[in-house]
Write a protein that holds these residues in place. Sequence first.
Motif, PDB file in Angstrom:
ATOM      1  N   VAL A 166      -8.040  12.819   1.537  1.00 15.59           N
ATOM      2  CA  VAL A 166      -7.984  11.364   1.594  1.00 15.59           C
ATOM      3  C   VAL A 166      -9.063  10.834   2.527  1.00 15.59           C
ATOM      4  O   VAL A 166      -9.307  11.401   3.606  1.00 15.59           O
ATOM      5  CB  VAL A 166      -6.585  10.876   2.042  1.00 15.59           C
ATOM      6  CG1 VAL A 166      -6.209  11.423   3.411  1.00 15.59           C
ATOM      7  CG2 VAL A 166      -6.502   9.363   2.022  1.00 15.59           C
ATOM      8  N   ASP A 167      -9.711   9.753   2.106  1.00 18.99           N
ATOM      9  CA  ASP A 167     -10.659   9.014   2.942  1.00 18.99           C
ATOM     10  C   ASP A 167     -10.077   7.637   3.206  1.00 18.99           C
ATOM     11  O   ASP A 167      -9.782   6.889   2.262  1.00 18.99           O
ATOM     12  CB  ASP A 167     -12.017   8.887   2.251  1.00 18.99           C
ATOM     13  CG  ASP A 167     -12.754  10.210   2.175  1.00 18.99           C
ATOM     14  OD1 ASP A 167     -12.562  11.038   3.084  1.00 18.99           O
ATOM     15  OD2 ASP A 167     -13.514  10.417   1.210  1.00 18.99           O
ATOM     16  N   ASP A 224     -16.347   9.495  -6.975  1.00 21.24           N
ATOM     17  CA  ASP A 224     -15.969  10.755  -6.325  1.00 21.24           C
ATOM     18  C   ASP A 224     -14.460  10.921  -6.158  1.00 21.24           C
ATOM     19  O   ASP A 224     -14.024  11.911  -5.564  1.00 21.24           O
ATOM     20  CB  ASP A 224     -16.622  10.846  -4.938  1.00 21.24           C
ATOM     21  CG  ASP A 224     -18.131  10.886  -5.009  1.00 21.24           C
ATOM     22  OD1 ASP A 224     -18.659  11.396  -6.017  1.00 21.24           O
ATOM     23  OD2 ASP A 224     -18.789  10.396  -4.066  1.00 21.24           O
ATOM     24  N   TYR A 225     -13.661   9.962  -6.673  1.00 23.23           N
ATOM     25  CA  TYR A 225     -12.231   9.964  -6.346  1.00 23.23           C
ATOM     26  C   TYR A 225     -11.342  10.042  -7.588  1.00 23.23           C
ATOM     27  O   TYR A 225     -11.677   9.533  -8.659  1.00 23.23           O
ATOM     28  CB  TYR A 225     -11.882   8.708  -5.546  1.00 23.23           C
ATOM     29  CG  TYR A 225     -12.540   8.690  -4.182  1.00 23.23           C
ATOM     30  CD1 TYR A 225     -11.977   9.380  -3.116  1.00 23.23           C
ATOM     31  CD2 TYR A 225     -13.753   8.021  -3.977  1.00 23.23           C
ATOM     32  CE1 TYR A 225     -12.584   9.389  -1.868  1.00 23.23           C
ATOM     33  CE2 TYR A 225     -14.373   8.020  -2.734  1.00 23.23           C
ATOM     34  CZ  TYR A 225     -13.779   8.712  -1.682  1.00 23.23           C
ATOM     35  OH  TYR A 225     -14.393   8.725  -0.455  1.00 23.23           O
ATOM     36  N   MET A 274      -9.833  22.817  -6.184  1.00 21.21           N
ATOM     37  CA  MET A 274     -10.171  21.681  -5.332  1.00 21.21           C
ATOM     38  C   MET A 274      -9.086  20.616  -5.463  1.00 21.21           C
ATOM     39  O   MET A 274      -8.765  20.187  -6.573  1.00 21.21           O
ATOM     40  CB  MET A 274     -11.517  21.088  -5.751  1.00 21.21           C
ATOM     41  CG  MET A 274     -12.004  19.949  -4.886  1.00 21.21           C
ATOM     42  SD  MET A 274     -13.656  19.395  -5.381  1.00 21.21           S
ATOM     43  CE  MET A 274     -13.874  18.036  -4.243  1.00 21.21           C
ATOM     44  N   PRO A 275      -8.448  20.183  -4.349  1.00 21.36           N
ATOM     45  CA  PRO A 275      -7.357  19.213  -4.436  1.00 21.36           C
ATOM     46  C   PRO A 275      -7.860  17.832  -4.854  1.00 21.36           C
ATOM     47  O   PRO A 275      -9.030  17.499  -4.651  1.00 21.36           O
ATOM     48  CB  PRO A 275      -6.805  19.186  -3.003  1.00 21.36           C
ATOM     49  CG  PRO A 275      -7.957  19.581  -2.151  1.00 21.36           C
ATOM     50  CD  PRO A 275      -8.730  20.590  -2.962  1.00 21.36           C
ATOM     51  N   PRO A 276      -6.982  17.026  -5.444  1.00 23.18           N
ATOM     52  CA  PRO A 276      -7.368  15.664  -5.790  1.00 23.18           C
ATOM     53  C   PRO A 276      -7.800  14.888  -4.540  1.00 23.18           C
ATOM     54  O   PRO A 276      -7.319  15.143  -3.436  1.00 23.18           O
ATOM     55  CB  PRO A 276      -6.087  15.074  -6.393  1.00 23.18           C
ATOM     56  CG  PRO A 276      -5.298  16.252  -6.837  1.00 23.18           C
ATOM     57  CD  PRO A 276      -5.604  17.337  -5.869  1.00 23.18           C
ATOM     58  N   ARG A 277      -8.691  13.932  -4.767  1.00 22.96           N
ATOM     59  CA  ARG A 277      -9.240  13.163  -3.667  1.00 22.96           C
ATOM     60  C   ARG A 277      -8.862  11.694  -3.830  1.00 22.96           C
ATOM     61  O   ARG A 277      -9.026  11.124  -4.912  1.00 22.96           O
ATOM     62  CB  ARG A 277     -10.763  13.326  -3.639  1.00 22.96           C
ATOM     63  CG  ARG A 277     -11.424  12.829  -2.364  1.00 22.96           C
ATOM     64  CD  ARG A 277     -12.907  13.114  -2.399  1.00 22.96           C
ATOM     65  NE  ARG A 277     -13.572  12.630  -1.196  1.00 22.96           N
ATOM     66  CZ  ARG A 277     -14.881  12.492  -1.066  1.00 22.96           C
ATOM     67  NH1 ARG A 277     -15.680  12.822  -2.093  1.00 22.96           N
ATOM     68  NH2 ARG A 277     -15.410  12.036   0.041  1.00 22.96           N
ATOM     69  N   LEU A 292      -0.526  12.660  -8.962  1.00 26.82           N
ATOM     70  CA  LEU A 292      -1.717  13.508  -8.905  1.00 26.82           C
ATOM     71  C   LEU A 292      -1.380  14.991  -8.760  1.00 26.82           C
ATOM     72  O   LEU A 292      -2.121  15.853  -9.241  1.00 26.82           O
ATOM     73  CB  LEU A 292      -2.621  13.056  -7.754  1.00 26.82           C
ATOM     74  CG  LEU A 292      -3.326  11.713  -7.972  1.00 26.82           C
ATOM     75  CD1 LEU A 292      -4.005  11.252  -6.687  1.00 26.82           C
ATOM     76  CD2 LEU A 292      -4.326  11.796  -9.109  1.00 26.82           C
ATOM     77  N   MET A 293      -0.267  15.301  -8.121  1.00 26.14           N
ATOM     78  CA  MET A 293       0.087  16.708  -7.884  1.00 26.14           C
ATOM     79  C   MET A 293       1.061  17.263  -8.931  1.00 26.14           C
ATOM     80  O   MET A 293       1.067  18.451  -9.209  1.00 26.14           O
ATOM     81  CB  MET A 293       0.684  16.866  -6.489  1.00 26.14           C
ATOM     82  CG  MET A 293      -0.259  16.463  -5.361  1.00 26.14           C
ATOM     83  SD  MET A 293      -1.812  17.396  -5.342  1.00 26.14           S
ATOM     84  CE  MET A 293      -1.249  18.982  -4.711  1.00 26.14           C
TER      85      MET A 293
END
Length: 528
Positions: A26-27, A45-46, A1-4, A305-306
């Motif tokens: 991203v939101d 959640d992030y 699951m990718p970082p959010r 993050l990546m």
Amino acid sequence: MPPRVLISDSLSPAAAQIFRLRGLDVDFEPTLGKDKDKLAAVIGDYDGLAIRSATKVTADIFARAPRLKVVGRAGIGVDNVDVAAATARGVIVMNTPFGNSITTAEHAIALMFALAREIPAADASTQAGKWEKNRFMGVEITGKTLGVIGCGNVGANVAERALGLKMRVIAFDPYLTEERAEELGVEKIDLDELLARADFITLHTPLTTQTKNILSAENIAKTCKGVRIVNCARGGLVDEEALRKALDEGHVAGAAFDVFAQEPATENPLFGHPHVVCTPHLGASTSEAQEKVALQIAEQMADYLMRGAIANAVNFPSISAEEAPRLKPFVELAEKLGLFVGQVAVAGVDTLSIVYEGAVALQKTRPITAAAISGLLRPILEDVNPVSAPILAKERGLAIEEITREAQGDYESLVTLSAHTAQGEICVSGTVFHDGKPRIVGIGDIAVDAEFAPSMIYLTNEDRPGFIGRFAGVLGEAEVNIATFALGRDRPGGGAVALVAIDGELPPLALTALKSLPGVKQATTLKF
């Protein structure tokens, strides 16, 4: 699951696109940050939070964010982030320290023009149909002397533009070297001389305990009659009540402010004066600047993050996860040694030499050096961090020298900082023992063994009988408790040093009393 990632402020939509292109979820909720309760409800959640100034990232927010790894501030100031709480929870806080420099410099120049030619008042009068041509008699910029208080990145950009306008530029900045001043084409002088000579004064320094009300009532009185003052840096650098009085009396011809002691500024002593121009903190408000910092923070956060890369972090140096455990205690040591020098120096440092001996010399010393520079600059540049410190030092012409060599003394690892100032050399050495705690083991040629404490007193004195008793008497009279007392001397009856950890603050009158004790050469309070 990718970082959010959550974007909770009005960043450029291009930032969201960068996150998506780099493989993150991203939101984009540009108004969410204004509602702290809604933010607290979803932040868990992030993995990343991208913000500007509207979102307040408090200790409570961090407590509700077990997944959060990084907060990215599109801009320089992180006043709206509880950095201590972030550090305690292992959250990296990043900013974009130089993205707004050009925009802020241009706004300062624009305000200077508006002030010189009374443009806002003339505009209002003309649009009201009055045609008061003889009322608005301005002054020329050409040939005038501009005093720049704080000649870092923004200040240097202002100076460059002012020179293009054929102004004479003088600058006050304790960390600006003569070589850097010559390179910029400005004259480096002390503050009192700047106040006495400048036709215009522009401020470009952060708000610290040293710079708060740097234009106090006393200093405003030292300015030449008819001076005009511009502040696009930070509210609180100018005593606004004193400035209003000087404006009313005609000593100050005008002022242009983009920042205020209390913001949002719905009321202010400067408001309503006919020779004051005000804007609502617009220094960084251009489309180009906002686009630039939004794209920059998205790239930095995505890299972290990546890939685990850290750039422009205000609470951690740029080192890899593998190196961190080995380097962390020496990073802490170097920063505190630099902070020691920065607080002890009575004149600006122009050269800093850092010597690594023994095992530490075999490690990656760059982040350690960055931490030392950060500590050195922090007493005057409160927002400095190990990432931005080398750049800020370079802008001020501060020469940095690194030397590595095999162990030559009693310590497995030894870090020594030698700072050259106009008042002489300051040299301090430290090490990290097996307990992981950094400590000072030498000041100049004098051996001393002292752990760092939050509040300390540093003394240099003549080694004479009875001195310790007199010293302790002053602290006892002030009801200040001594926690630890480390002493050293070069020879009997020669020079001596003391590093004293105390509980709480040392009252100013007690410090004055210490300085007046027989044999005392220097008495300084230290904060670590």
